[in-house]
Design an enzyme around this catalytic site. Structure first.
Site, PDB file in Angstrom:
ATOM      1  N   TYR A   1       0.823  -1.217   0.000  1.00 39.68           N
ATOM      2  CA  TYR A   1       0.000   0.000   0.000  1.00 39.68           C
ATOM      3  C   TYR A   1       0.851   1.258   0.000  1.00 39.68           C
ATOM      4  O   TYR A   1       0.512   2.235  -0.678  1.00 39.68           O
ATOM      5  CB  TYR A   1      -0.998  -0.024   1.166  1.00 39.68           C
ATOM      6  CG  TYR A   1      -2.200  -0.879   0.836  1.00 39.68           C
ATOM      7  CD1 TYR A   1      -2.282  -2.192   1.252  1.00 39.68           C
ATOM      8  CD2 TYR A   1      -3.223  -0.366   0.043  1.00 39.68           C
ATOM      9  CE1 TYR A   1      -3.363  -2.985   0.894  1.00 39.68           C
ATOM     10  CE2 TYR A   1      -4.313  -1.141  -0.313  1.00 39.68           C
ATOM     11  CZ  TYR A   1      -4.388  -2.449   0.117  1.00 39.68           C
ATOM     12  OH  TYR A   1      -5.451  -3.227  -0.260  1.00 39.68           O
TER      13      TYR A   1
ATOM     14  N   CYS B   1      -1.872   3.263  20.945  1.00 35.81           N
ATOM     15  CA  CYS B   1      -2.476   2.163  21.711  1.00 35.81           C
ATOM     16  C   CYS B   1      -1.710   0.860  21.479  1.00 35.81           C
ATOM     17  O   CYS B   1      -2.053  -0.171  22.027  1.00 35.81           O
ATOM     18  CB  CYS B   1      -3.937   1.971  21.296  1.00 35.81           C
ATOM     19  SG  CYS B   1      -4.113   1.072  19.734  1.00 35.81           S
TER      20      CYS B   1
ATOM     21  N   HIS C   1     -14.574   2.581  -1.683  1.00 38.90           N
ATOM     22  CA  HIS C   1     -13.605   1.592  -1.178  1.00 38.90           C
ATOM     23  C   HIS C   1     -12.459   2.256  -0.430  1.00 38.90           C
ATOM     24  O   HIS C   1     -11.368   1.687  -0.300  1.00 38.90           O
ATOM     25  CB  HIS C   1     -13.104   0.713  -2.332  1.00 38.90           C
ATOM     26  CG  HIS C   1     -14.192  -0.104  -2.950  1.00 38.90           C
ATOM     27  ND1 HIS C   1     -14.106  -0.634  -4.217  1.00 38.90           N
ATOM     28  CD2 HIS C   1     -15.413  -0.459  -2.489  1.00 38.90           C
ATOM     29  CE1 HIS C   1     -15.235  -1.290  -4.494  1.00 38.90           C
ATOM     30  NE2 HIS C   1     -16.032  -1.208  -3.468  1.00 38.90           N
TER      31      HIS C   1
ATOM     32  N   ASN D   1     -12.005   3.893  -6.797  1.00 34.60           N
ATOM     33  CA  ASN D   1     -10.554   4.095  -6.724  1.00 34.60           C
ATOM     34  C   ASN D   1     -10.124   4.636  -5.371  1.00 34.60           C
ATOM     35  O   ASN D   1     -10.849   5.420  -4.755  1.00 34.60           O
ATOM     36  CB  ASN D   1     -10.105   5.030  -7.851  1.00 34.60           C
ATOM     37  CG  ASN D   1     -10.439   4.462  -9.215  1.00 34.60           C
ATOM     38  OD1 ASN D   1     -10.717   3.264  -9.344  1.00 34.60           O
ATOM     39  ND2 ASN D   1     -10.454   5.310 -10.224  1.00 34.60           N
TER      40      ASN D   1
END
Ligand code: BV8
Ligand code: ZN
Length: 256
Positions: free
Chosen positions: A67, A155, A119, A102
């Protein structure tokens, strides 16, 4: 082309328009589509398998690296005349909603007002544990890609991309707004999508069911050919500017 003129007539006469886009509209900007084989470190993987919560759990460094590589690529390219034509449609037909599958930001960079990202987006990472939003990193990944450990949230949770993975629900409000717009539209323009991923692929069908004129722009046939009243077989960056100039000749004259 007769079809472009027919499509332009429908578009110019429409009060409410939906522009529904997929990976094909970003192809001419140099962004690989989902169908295109992956390259570099990712070439032996299937995009649909990588885009899952399971893949992130099994190998977070591989998925996060993928990604971040895709975000770097997006930051290195530009919107094309297809994206710009969509922004021009919004300018000429004020009740236009852009709905995209997209996860890039090329519609926004081309001037589109508030496209709905069904998305998600590569630019809204969040904590996988507490969902707290996180700052996107620099995004200068090597061309061939690399494994990259996801950053950690306060966290302790891992930061994940702000996209919708296969098996995950779409953002409810976004989906509802898109379906409502499809129900009310006079014209829905579907551009550069193979129409196989659900529930997004339902949207052009909803428009057709409620009497909207569906116009498809795609160089190749798709399951949406049957739904579309007009099929324009060509590429987005070529056909969309032609369509805008035919629908609004003053646009062409202004040469903008
Ligand atoms: C869910 C983000 C349940 C991540 C993406 C009903 C039937 C069958 C299956 C299902 C079903 N309902 C649900 C499913 C399962 C699944 C699904 O649809 N599977 C398919 C593959 C069979 N759907 C899901 O998992 C969805 N979630 O169902 O959750 C649930 C519900 C409630 C509670 C809990 C759970 C989530 C789906 C979203 C997945 N995420 N992207 C990322 O990007 O990494 S999908 C991703 O793939 C894209 O966003 C896009 O949607 C899709 C790729 O499609 P396209 O954009 O169309 O691109 P593609 O490459 O396929 O085609 C390009 C086209 O462009 C081609 O036609 C080509 O000809 C054309 N083209 C090429 N060049 C050009 C061009 N056109 C114009 N100009 C050019 N130059
Ligand atoms: Zn957290």
């Amino acid at each position: 082309m007769v079809d472009v003129r027919e499509a332009a007539k429908a578009l110019a006469g429409a009060r409410r328009v939906v522009v529904f886009t997929g990976a094909g509209i970003s192809a001419e900007s140099g962004v690989p589509t989902f169908r295109d084989a992956l390259t570099g470190l990712w070439e032996r993987y299937d995009a649909q398998a990588l885009a899952t919560p399971q893949a992130f759990e099994d190998d977070p460094d591989l998925v996060w690296g993928w990604y971040e590589w895709r975000r770097s690529l997006i930051q290195g390219v530009h919107p094309n005349p297809g994206h710009e034509a969509v922004a021009a449609i919004e300018a000429h037909a004020p009740h236009t909603l852009v709905v995209t599958q997209n996860v890039d930001d090329l519609h926004e960079r081309a001037g589109s007002r508030a496209p709905i990202h069904l998305h998600g987006s590569l630019f809204t990472p969040r904590c996988a544990a507490c969902s707290r939003p996180a700052e996107p990193g620099r995004g200068d990944e090597p061309e061939e890609g690399r494994r990259l450990a996801p950053p950690r949230c306060g966290c302790g949770g891992a930061i994940r991309p702000g996209v919708v993975w296969f098996g995950e629900a779409l953002p409810e409000e976004a989906l509802e707004e898109a379906v409502q717009a499809a129900t009310d539209c006079d014209v829905l323009l579907t551009v550069g999508t193979s129409g196989v991923v659900y529930p997004a692929a339902e949207i052009p069908k909803v428009a057709s069911m409620f009497g909207g004129t569906v116009i498809q722009v795609n160089p190749r046939p798709t399951p949406l050919d049957a739904v579309a009243a007009i099929n324009l077989h060509g590429s987005a960056a070529v056909v969309l500017p032609e369509l805008v100039s035919a629908a609004w000749p003053e646009h062409a004259a202004a040469g903008s």
